[in-house]
Write a protein that holds these residues in place. Structure first.
Motif: not given
Length: 120
Positions: A18-22, A84-88, A90-96
């Motif tokens: 989720y930390k990927h920055n295009p 496999l979990e979701q993380v929050e 910036n207020g959004n829930v996204v896949p790790r």
């Protein structure tokens, strides 16, 4: 002893953390899932009976650097449930970790894998 089979596992392939920055390119926080690992002791800690085994596809990754230092391929391990979990964020829930589906990006990651991990 039978191993505890997990309900879900990631498919082998390429993923972004989720930390990927295009803006930092296709390799930023790019990984390849290579296996599922099992803790083989009778009483592993809670949540640590199964692991996702993966490797980075960016040369600045600490585990990739450790491979050079040790002279043996090193991999990342993460408890399967955490992978496999979701993380929050910036207020959004996204896949790790999210699968990469863009064939152009996958081709670039395969080339990086061949260069970084020539032994397979």
């Amino acid at each position: 002893m039978a191993l505890p089979i997990p309900d879900a596992v990631p498919k082998p392939g390429f993923y972004y953390h989720y930390k990927h920055n295009p803006e930092r390119g296709v390799f930023d926080y790019a990984y390849e899932v290579v296996a599922v690992g099992f803790h083989t002791e009778d009483n592993p800690r809670e949540g640590e009976a199964q692991f996702c085994v993966y490797r980075p596809l960016y040369e600045g990754a600490a585990v990739y650097q450790a491979s050079g230092d040790l002279g043996i391929q090193c991999v990342d391990l993460r408890p399967l449930g955490m992978w496999l979990e979701q993380v929050e964020v910036n207020g959004n829930v996204v896949p790790r970790f999210s699968p990469i589906t863009d064939e152009t990006v996958i081709a670039q990651l395969k080339e990086a894998r061949s260069r970084m991990y020539p032994q397979g």
